[in-house]
Design a protein around this motif. Structure first.
Motif, PDB file in Angstrom:
ATOM      1  N   LEU A 158     134.599  68.104 188.616  1.00  0.00           N
ATOM      2  CA  LEU A 158     133.762  68.492 187.476  1.00  0.00           C
ATOM      3  C   LEU A 158     133.932  67.529 186.307  1.00  0.00           C
ATOM      4  O   LEU A 158     132.982  67.298 185.541  1.00  0.00           O
ATOM      5  CB  LEU A 158     134.106  69.915 187.050  1.00  0.00           C
ATOM      6  N   SER A 159     135.123  66.959 186.161  1.00  0.00           N
ATOM      7  CA  SER A 159     135.324  65.984 185.081  1.00  0.00           C
ATOM      8  C   SER A 159     134.471  64.744 185.315  1.00  0.00           C
ATOM      9  O   SER A 159     133.991  64.110 184.367  1.00  0.00           O
ATOM     10  CB  SER A 159     136.802  65.601 184.947  1.00  0.00           C
ATOM     11  N   ARG A 160     134.261  64.389 186.573  1.00  0.00           N
ATOM     12  CA  ARG A 160     133.402  63.243 186.894  1.00  0.00           C
ATOM     13  C   ARG A 160     131.951  63.552 186.536  1.00  0.00           C
ATOM     14  O   ARG A 160     131.230  62.702 185.990  1.00  0.00           O
ATOM     15  CB  ARG A 160     133.530  62.868 188.361  1.00  0.00           C
ATOM     16  N   SER A 161     131.516  64.766 186.836  1.00  0.00           N
ATOM     17  CA  SER A 161     130.160  65.166 186.460  1.00  0.00           C
ATOM     18  C   SER A 161     130.019  65.194 184.937  1.00  0.00           C
ATOM     19  O   SER A 161     128.984  64.772 184.393  1.00  0.00           O
ATOM     20  CB  SER A 161     129.838  66.547 187.033  1.00  0.00           C
ATOM     21  N   PHE A 162     131.048  65.702 184.252  1.00  0.00           N
ATOM     22  CA  PHE A 162     131.027  65.734 182.790  1.00  0.00           C
ATOM     23  C   PHE A 162     130.900  64.325 182.229  1.00  0.00           C
ATOM     24  O   PHE A 162     130.078  64.069 181.337  1.00  0.00           O
ATOM     25  CB  PHE A 162     132.294  66.415 182.275  1.00  0.00           C
ATOM     26  N   ALA A 163     131.703  63.395 182.743  1.00  0.00           N
ATOM     27  CA  ALA A 163     131.644  62.009 182.266  1.00  0.00           C
ATOM     28  C   ALA A 163     130.262  61.413 182.496  1.00  0.00           C
ATOM     29  O   ALA A 163     129.714  60.720 181.633  1.00  0.00           O
ATOM     30  CB  ALA A 163     132.718  61.169 182.954  1.00  0.00           C
ATOM     31  N   ALA A 164     129.683  61.700 183.673  1.00  0.00           N
ATOM     32  CA  ALA A 164     128.361  61.164 183.988  1.00  0.00           C
ATOM     33  C   ALA A 164     127.286  61.725 183.072  1.00  0.00           C
ATOM     34  O   ALA A 164     126.261  61.071 182.836  1.00  0.00           O
ATOM     35  CB  ALA A 164     128.021  61.457 185.443  1.00  0.00           C
ATOM     36  N   SER A 165     127.496  62.925 182.556  1.00  0.00           N
ATOM     37  CA  SER A 165     126.488  63.584 181.710  1.00  0.00           C
ATOM     38  C   SER A 165     126.451  63.033 180.294  1.00  0.00           C
ATOM     39  O   SER A 165     125.538  63.367 179.526  1.00  0.00           O
ATOM     40  CB  SER A 165     126.766  65.093 181.647  1.00  0.00           C
ATOM     41  N   LEU A 166     127.411  62.192 179.929  1.00  0.00           N
ATOM     42  CA  LEU A 166     127.526  61.743 178.543  1.00  0.00           C
ATOM     43  C   LEU A 166     126.507  60.673 178.177  1.00  0.00           C
ATOM     44  O   LEU A 166     126.310  60.394 176.990  1.00  0.00           O
ATOM     45  CB  LEU A 166     128.941  61.222 178.271  1.00  0.00           C
ATOM     46  N   GLY A 167     125.893  60.073 179.176  1.00  0.00           N
ATOM     47  CA  GLY A 167     124.873  59.062 178.897  1.00  0.00           C
ATOM     48  C   GLY A 167     125.428  57.898 178.102  1.00  0.00           C
ATOM     49  O   GLY A 167     126.400  57.258 178.510  1.00  0.00           O
ATOM     50  N   ARG A 168     124.848  57.657 176.936  1.00  0.00           N
ATOM     51  CA  ARG A 168     125.249  56.512 176.115  1.00  0.00           C
ATOM     52  C   ARG A 168     126.401  56.826 175.166  1.00  0.00           C
ATOM     53  O   ARG A 168     126.829  55.950 174.407  1.00  0.00           O
ATOM     54  CB  ARG A 168     124.047  55.998 175.316  1.00  0.00           C
ATOM     55  N   ARG A 169     126.902  58.050 175.187  1.00  0.00           N
ATOM     56  CA  ARG A 169     128.053  58.379 174.352  1.00  0.00           C
ATOM     57  C   ARG A 169     129.247  57.537 174.766  1.00  0.00           C
ATOM     58  O   ARG A 169     129.566  57.418 175.946  1.00  0.00           O
ATOM     59  CB  ARG A 169     128.424  59.866 174.490  1.00  0.00           C
ATOM     60  N   ARG A 170     129.946  56.951 173.800  1.00  0.00           N
ATOM     61  CA  ARG A 170     131.116  56.100 174.069  1.00  0.00           C
ATOM     62  C   ARG A 170     132.380  56.943 173.923  1.00  0.00           C
ATOM     63  O   ARG A 170     133.064  56.920 172.914  1.00  0.00           O
ATOM     64  CB  ARG A 170     131.113  54.899 173.130  1.00  0.00           C
ATOM     65  N   ILE A 171     132.673  57.694 174.991  1.00  0.00           N
ATOM     66  CA  ILE A 171     133.821  58.600 175.007  1.00  0.00           C
ATOM     67  C   ILE A 171     134.617  58.351 176.282  1.00  0.00           C
ATOM     68  O   ILE A 171     134.043  58.236 177.368  1.00  0.00           O
ATOM     69  CB  ILE A 171     133.363  60.069 174.942  1.00  0.00           C
ATOM     70  N   THR A 172     135.929  58.273 176.153  1.00  0.00           N
ATOM     71  CA  THR A 172     136.814  58.134 177.305  1.00  0.00           C
ATOM     72  C   THR A 172     137.100  59.528 177.872  1.00  0.00           C
ATOM     73  O   THR A 172     137.442  60.440 177.123  1.00  0.00           O
ATOM     74  CB  THR A 172     138.134  57.456 176.893  1.00  0.00           C
ATOM     75  N   VAL A 173     136.958  59.684 179.189  1.00  0.00           N
ATOM     76  CA  VAL A 173     137.189  60.971 179.853  1.00  0.00           C
ATOM     77  C   VAL A 173     138.292  60.794 180.887  1.00  0.00           C
ATOM     78  O   VAL A 173     138.182  59.929 181.775  1.00  0.00           O
ATOM     79  CB  VAL A 173     135.907  61.495 180.526  1.00  0.00           C
ATOM     80  N   LEU A 174     139.350  61.607 180.788  1.00  0.00           N
ATOM     81  CA  LEU A 174     140.514  61.445 181.652  1.00  0.00           C
ATOM     82  C   LEU A 174     140.955  62.773 182.268  1.00  0.00           C
ATOM     83  O   LEU A 174     141.005  63.800 181.587  1.00  0.00           O
ATOM     84  CB  LEU A 174     141.692  60.871 180.851  1.00  0.00           C
TER      85      LEU A 174
END
Length: 226
Positions: A158-174
């Protein structure tokens, strides 16, 4: 004057969450924490009295969407450099509590992140989830903790899906594997103290800030196989 970095640590009553809040506070971060009980609040009040950044406490159950929405309103205008969702449980297996396990360990953390992603600073901002090495499907070679392991694997997915949903947002997801730590969950025979694990985690977070990359990493910053 440099503006203080601000973190939101969800699930900071004890163990790794409390240790993470303490390590951030010691390094000068201002930390907004969440707890579910008065005992956790008292521990964090003691932390707030120590030198370092400011510590504040909010009460919330992240399984309660209305409570999450209310917290979002209470923190109106606050922008975070780090949102770290630590909430998680381990239940006896097998049993009929699988739904509760997956809700708390996988679904609710992602829902919380989605609710607060608008409050994460673009560029240096990080959204992190406390995962586990047991959540690695590639490294799973035994039957230990089957449901718990599966719930953490679900969180990772789900974290991978969340990261993919961010589009152009420049946020690090770990997704973060803290190691085997001496907590109520890890037990007294674990190889790491809370302080050792959380010191490594914060080192890793500070090093990865601004990378806008998604990964599954351990407390030493090493990549963990999905």
């Amino acid at each position: 004057m440099t503006e203080n970095r601000i973190a939101l640590v969800v699930g900071a009553s004890r163990g790794l969450g409390l240790g993470l809040a303490a390590e951030l506070q010691r390094r000068g971060w201002d930390v907004v924490t969440t707890v579910r009980d008065q005992a956790g609040e008292r521990r964090l009040q003691a932390l707030a009295a120590k030198p370092g950044g400011e510590v504040s406490v909010e009460h919330i159950d992240i399984n309660d969407d209305d409570a999450v929405a209310a917290l979002h309103r209470r923190l109106d205008g606050q922008v975070f450099d780090l949102v770290f969702v630590n909430a998680g449980i381990a239940l006896p297996e097998p049993g009929d509590a699988a739904a509760a396990l997956f809700l708390t360990n996988a679904v609710a953390p992602i829902r919380f992140a989605r609710a607060f992603v608008d409050r994460v600073r673009d560029g240096p901002g990080i959204v992190a989830f406390m995962s586990s090495g047991l959540g690695s499907i590639a490294d799973k070679t035994d039957s230990y903790g089957e449901l718990y392991s599966a719930s953490k694997a679900a969180l990772n997915s789900l974290s991978r899906s969340f990261a993919a949903s961010l589009g152009r947002r420049r946020i690090t997801v770990l997704a973060v594997a803290p190691g085997w730590v001496r907590t109520d969950m890890g037990g007294p025979g674990a190889s790491l103290s809370v302080e050792e694990s959380t010191r490594g985690i914060v080192d890793m977070l500070e090093a990865r800030s601004g990378t806008s990359r998604h990964g599954f990493v351990d407390y030493r910053g090493r990549t963990v196989a999905w």
